[in-house]
Motif scaffolding. Structure first.
Motif, PDB file in Angstrom:
ATOM      1  N   THR A 188      -2.123 -44.898  44.379  1.00 20.54           N
ATOM      2  CA  THR A 188      -3.041 -46.013  44.553  1.00 20.54           C
ATOM      3  C   THR A 188      -3.603 -46.489  43.220  1.00 20.54           C
ATOM      4  O   THR A 188      -3.376 -45.860  42.179  1.00 20.54           O
ATOM      5  N   LYS A 189      -4.342 -47.575  43.257  1.00 21.73           N
ATOM      6  CA  LYS A 189      -4.953 -48.089  42.035  1.00 21.73           C
ATOM      7  C   LYS A 189      -6.020 -47.129  41.528  1.00 21.73           C
ATOM      8  O   LYS A 189      -6.591 -46.340  42.290  1.00 21.73           O
ATOM      9  N   SER A 190      -6.275 -47.197  40.224  1.00 20.38           N
ATOM     10  CA  SER A 190      -7.409 -46.498  39.628  1.00 20.38           C
ATOM     11  C   SER A 190      -8.577 -47.471  39.700  1.00 20.38           C
ATOM     12  O   SER A 190      -8.591 -48.489  38.999  1.00 20.38           O
ATOM     13  N   TYR A 191      -9.535 -47.191  40.558  1.00 19.43           N
ATOM     14  CA  TYR A 191     -10.583 -48.155  40.886  1.00 19.43           C
ATOM     15  C   TYR A 191     -11.484 -48.450  39.680  1.00 19.43           C
ATOM     16  O   TYR A 191     -11.619 -47.651  38.764  1.00 19.43           O
ATOM     17  N   TRP A 192     -12.096 -49.631  39.732  1.00 21.00           N
ATOM     18  CA  TRP A 192     -13.037 -50.024  38.681  1.00 21.00           C
ATOM     19  C   TRP A 192     -14.066 -48.912  38.455  1.00 21.00           C
ATOM     20  O   TRP A 192     -14.602 -48.338  39.401  1.00 21.00           O
ATOM     21  N   HIS A 193     -14.376 -48.662  37.179  1.00 19.78           N
ATOM     22  CA  HIS A 193     -15.421 -47.697  36.844  1.00 19.78           C
ATOM     23  C   HIS A 193     -15.874 -47.894  35.405  1.00 19.78           C
ATOM     24  O   HIS A 193     -15.250 -48.624  34.632  1.00 19.78           O
ATOM     25  N   GLN A 194     -16.968 -47.234  35.056  1.00 19.30           N
ATOM     26  CA  GLN A 194     -17.459 -47.155  33.687  1.00 19.30           C
ATOM     27  C   GLN A 194     -17.465 -45.678  33.293  1.00 19.30           C
ATOM     28  O   GLN A 194     -18.095 -44.864  33.954  1.00 19.30           O
ATOM     29  N   ASP A 195     -16.771 -45.332  32.227  1.00 14.87           N
ATOM     30  CA  ASP A 195     -16.694 -43.936  31.815  1.00 14.87           C
ATOM     31  C   ASP A 195     -18.062 -43.336  31.515  1.00 14.87           C
ATOM     32  O   ASP A 195     -18.295 -42.150  31.752  1.00 14.87           O
ATOM     33  N   GLN A 196     -18.948 -44.158  30.994  1.00 17.59           N
ATOM     34  CA  GLN A 196     -20.244 -43.646  30.568  1.00 17.59           C
ATOM     35  C   GLN A 196     -21.081 -43.160  31.767  1.00 17.59           C
ATOM     36  O   GLN A 196     -22.050 -42.442  31.584  1.00 17.59           O
ATOM     37  N   PHE A 197     -20.678 -43.530  32.956  1.00 16.25           N
ATOM     38  CA  PHE A 197     -21.304 -42.979  34.165  1.00 16.25           C
ATOM     39  C   PHE A 197     -21.177 -41.454  34.185  1.00 16.25           C
ATOM     40  O   PHE A 197     -22.065 -40.744  34.654  1.00 16.25           O
ATOM     41  N   PHE A 198     -20.046 -40.956  33.675  1.00 17.29           N
ATOM     42  CA  PHE A 198     -19.764 -39.525  33.663  1.00 17.29           C
ATOM     43  C   PHE A 198     -20.168 -38.860  32.352  1.00 17.29           C
ATOM     44  O   PHE A 198     -20.571 -37.698  32.350  1.00 17.29           O
ATOM     45  N   TRP A 199     -20.010 -39.579  31.241  1.00 24.30           N
ATOM     46  CA  TRP A 199     -20.170 -38.959  29.930  1.00 24.30           C
ATOM     47  C   TRP A 199     -21.625 -38.611  29.646  1.00 24.30           C
ATOM     48  O   TRP A 199     -22.510 -39.466  29.780  1.00 24.30           O
ATOM     49  N   PRO A 200     -21.913 -37.386  29.215  1.00 25.17           N
ATOM     50  CA  PRO A 200     -23.290 -36.928  29.064  1.00 25.17           C
ATOM     51  C   PRO A 200     -23.857 -37.080  27.653  1.00 25.17           C
ATOM     52  O   PRO A 200     -24.686 -36.284  27.225  1.00 25.17           O
ATOM     53  N   LEU A 201     -23.420 -38.097  26.921  1.00 23.73           N
ATOM     54  CA  LEU A 201     -23.910 -38.296  25.564  1.00 23.73           C
ATOM     55  C   LEU A 201     -24.854 -39.490  25.490  1.00 23.73           C
ATOM     56  O   LEU A 201     -24.607 -40.533  26.100  1.00 23.73           O
ATOM     57  N   ASP A 202     -25.922 -39.329  24.732  1.00 20.16           N
ATOM     58  CA  ASP A 202     -26.947 -40.357  24.596  1.00 20.16           C
ATOM     59  C   ASP A 202     -26.585 -41.289  23.438  1.00 20.16           C
ATOM     60  O   ASP A 202     -27.276 -41.343  22.412  1.00 20.16           O
ATOM     61  N   THR A 203     -25.476 -41.997  23.589  1.00 22.25           N
ATOM     62  CA  THR A 203     -25.019 -42.929  22.560  1.00 22.25           C
ATOM     63  C   THR A 203     -24.080 -43.949  23.181  1.00 22.25           C
ATOM     64  O   THR A 203     -23.374 -43.640  24.149  1.00 22.25           O
ATOM     65  N   ASN A 204     -24.068 -45.151  22.632  1.00 21.64           N
ATOM     66  CA  ASN A 204     -23.077 -46.154  23.021  1.00 21.64           C
ATOM     67  C   ASN A 204     -21.848 -46.093  22.120  1.00 21.64           C
ATOM     68  O   ASN A 204     -20.872 -46.806  22.363  1.00 21.64           O
ATOM     69  N   LEU A 205     -21.908 -45.275  21.079  1.00 18.19           N
ATOM     70  CA  LEU A 205     -20.772 -45.123  20.164  1.00 18.19           C
ATOM     71  C   LEU A 205     -19.878 -43.997  20.679  1.00 18.19           C
ATOM     72  O   LEU A 205     -19.774 -42.914  20.103  1.00 18.19           O
ATOM     73  N   HIS A 206     -19.252 -44.294  21.788  1.00 21.74           N
ATOM     74  CA  HIS A 206     -18.399 -43.351  22.510  1.00 21.74           C
ATOM     75  C   HIS A 206     -17.272 -44.174  23.121  1.00 21.74           C
ATOM     76  O   HIS A 206     -17.530 -45.061  23.931  1.00 21.74           O
ATOM     77  N   ILE A 207     -16.038 -43.915  22.707  1.00 18.01           N
ATOM     78  CA  ILE A 207     -14.931 -44.771  23.123  1.00 18.01           C
ATOM     79  C   ILE A 207     -13.746 -43.939  23.609  1.00 18.01           C
ATOM     80  O   ILE A 207     -13.596 -42.771  23.261  1.00 18.01           O
ATOM     81  N   GLY A 208     -12.917 -44.582  24.416  1.00 22.84           N
ATOM     82  CA  GLY A 208     -11.749 -43.924  24.974  1.00 22.84           C
ATOM     83  C   GLY A 208     -10.461 -44.600  24.554  1.00 22.84           C
ATOM     84  O   GLY A 208     -10.380 -45.825  24.503  1.00 22.84           O
ATOM     85  N   MET A 209      -9.453 -43.787  24.255  1.00 23.25           N
ATOM     86  CA  MET A 209      -8.114 -44.279  23.961  1.00 23.25           C
ATOM     87  C   MET A 209      -7.191 -43.943  25.114  1.00 23.25           C
ATOM     88  O   MET A 209      -7.245 -42.834  25.665  1.00 23.25           O
ATOM     89  N   TRP A 210      -6.335 -44.883  25.490  1.00 29.50           N
ATOM     90  CA  TRP A 210      -5.322 -44.687  26.534  1.00 29.50           C
ATOM     91  C   TRP A 210      -3.982 -45.046  25.922  1.00 29.50           C
ATOM     92  O   TRP A 210      -3.796 -46.175  25.446  1.00 29.50           O
TER      93      TRP A 210
END
Length: 266
Positions: free
Chosen positions: A114-136
């Protein structure tokens, strides 16, 4: 022939790439790894991930198999994840001098998944920063029918949009926001092995279902700026991620556990 396992030379970004990333919240970069390099790493990532898949069920309603922290199972996977090439890209995109790895995962979407549903990674990530990025990064050439990345342009500037996990409810939740705010969805038509995408933690993203007869093989590595602190651990997901990916660091502490290796320092 060039050593296919050496990823310590740099991929050069220009100011246009970096500006585009900050405006849109994501970017597609081409030929980050050569064909020889991605073929070399695909073999080891696939072999290592499949050993984990044997004991697992598909995640998020049948969207894919995932294997977390596999760099600790293979020296070659570790070399990929901790490479200076990828680390410098992350540093340049975040406009910082020092970058640490947060986590990595192999994600294999099988035919019919199935599709990978819309989400925001930062919902899960426990870091207090917006300087957090993901590579695919895909390990094989991928077309749209295989279920490749889609992003909501500029959604990273809106912060936490209060989505719930990764499921049909989150898909409907973000679809309403996209419609109400008339946001633009960008879905890749194709992406080659060795290309990659990067996105901010608050960028709404997902992937289509796999309509093809091939397994969509991809590797994810996430990075954050050195000096970041652990945020509030008010959810089960964030508590679990802090334990699994930050070595059990507590809220307010600097996220500098030895498992969060510095992957680039200018």
């Amino acid at each position: 022939m060039k050593n296919s396992s050496n990823l310590n030379d740099y991929y050069i970004l220009d100011k246009t790439d970096i500006n585009k990333f900050w405006v849109n919240g994501f970017i597609h970069l081409k030929n980050v790894l050569s064909k020889n390099e991605i073929n070399f790493y695909r073999k080891e990532i696939s072999k290592t991930a499949k050993r984990r898949f044997k004991n697992q069920e598909k995640e998020f309603g049948g969207a894919f198999y995932q294997a977390l922290n596999i760099r600790f199972d293979s020296k070659e996977v570790e070399n990929f994840c901790l490479s200076k090439r990828l680390g410098k890209i992350a540093a340049d995109l975040m406009k910082v001098n020092v970058v640490r790895i947060f986590h990595e995962q192999a994600i294999f979407k099988h035919p019919g998944d199935t599709k990978s549903y819309w989400h925001q990674d930062q919902f899960f990530w426990p870091l207090d920063t917006n300087l957090h990025i993901g590579m695919w990064m895909p390990l094989i050439d991928c077309t749209k029918d295989m279920g490749i990345m889609r992003f909501v342009k500029n959604s990273h500037t809106m912060g936490d949009l209060m989505g719930i996990s990764i499921n049909e409810k989150s898909e409907n939740h973000y679809d309403k926001i996209i419609d109400e705010k008339q946001l633009e969805v960008v879905e890749l038509e194709s992406i080659n092995a060795g290309d990659c995408t990067f996105h901010f933690g608050w960028t709404i993203h997902g992937a289509g279902l796999n309509k093809s007869d091939k397994i969509r093989e991809a590797m994810v590595v996430t990075y954050y700026a050195d000096g970041s602190r652990v945020g509030k651990l008010e959810t089960k997901d964030r508590k679990g991620d802090a334990e699994l990916f930050l070595g059990g660091k507590k809220a307010g502490e600097i996220a500098d556990h030895p498992m969060n290796t510095i992957v680039y320092k200018s």
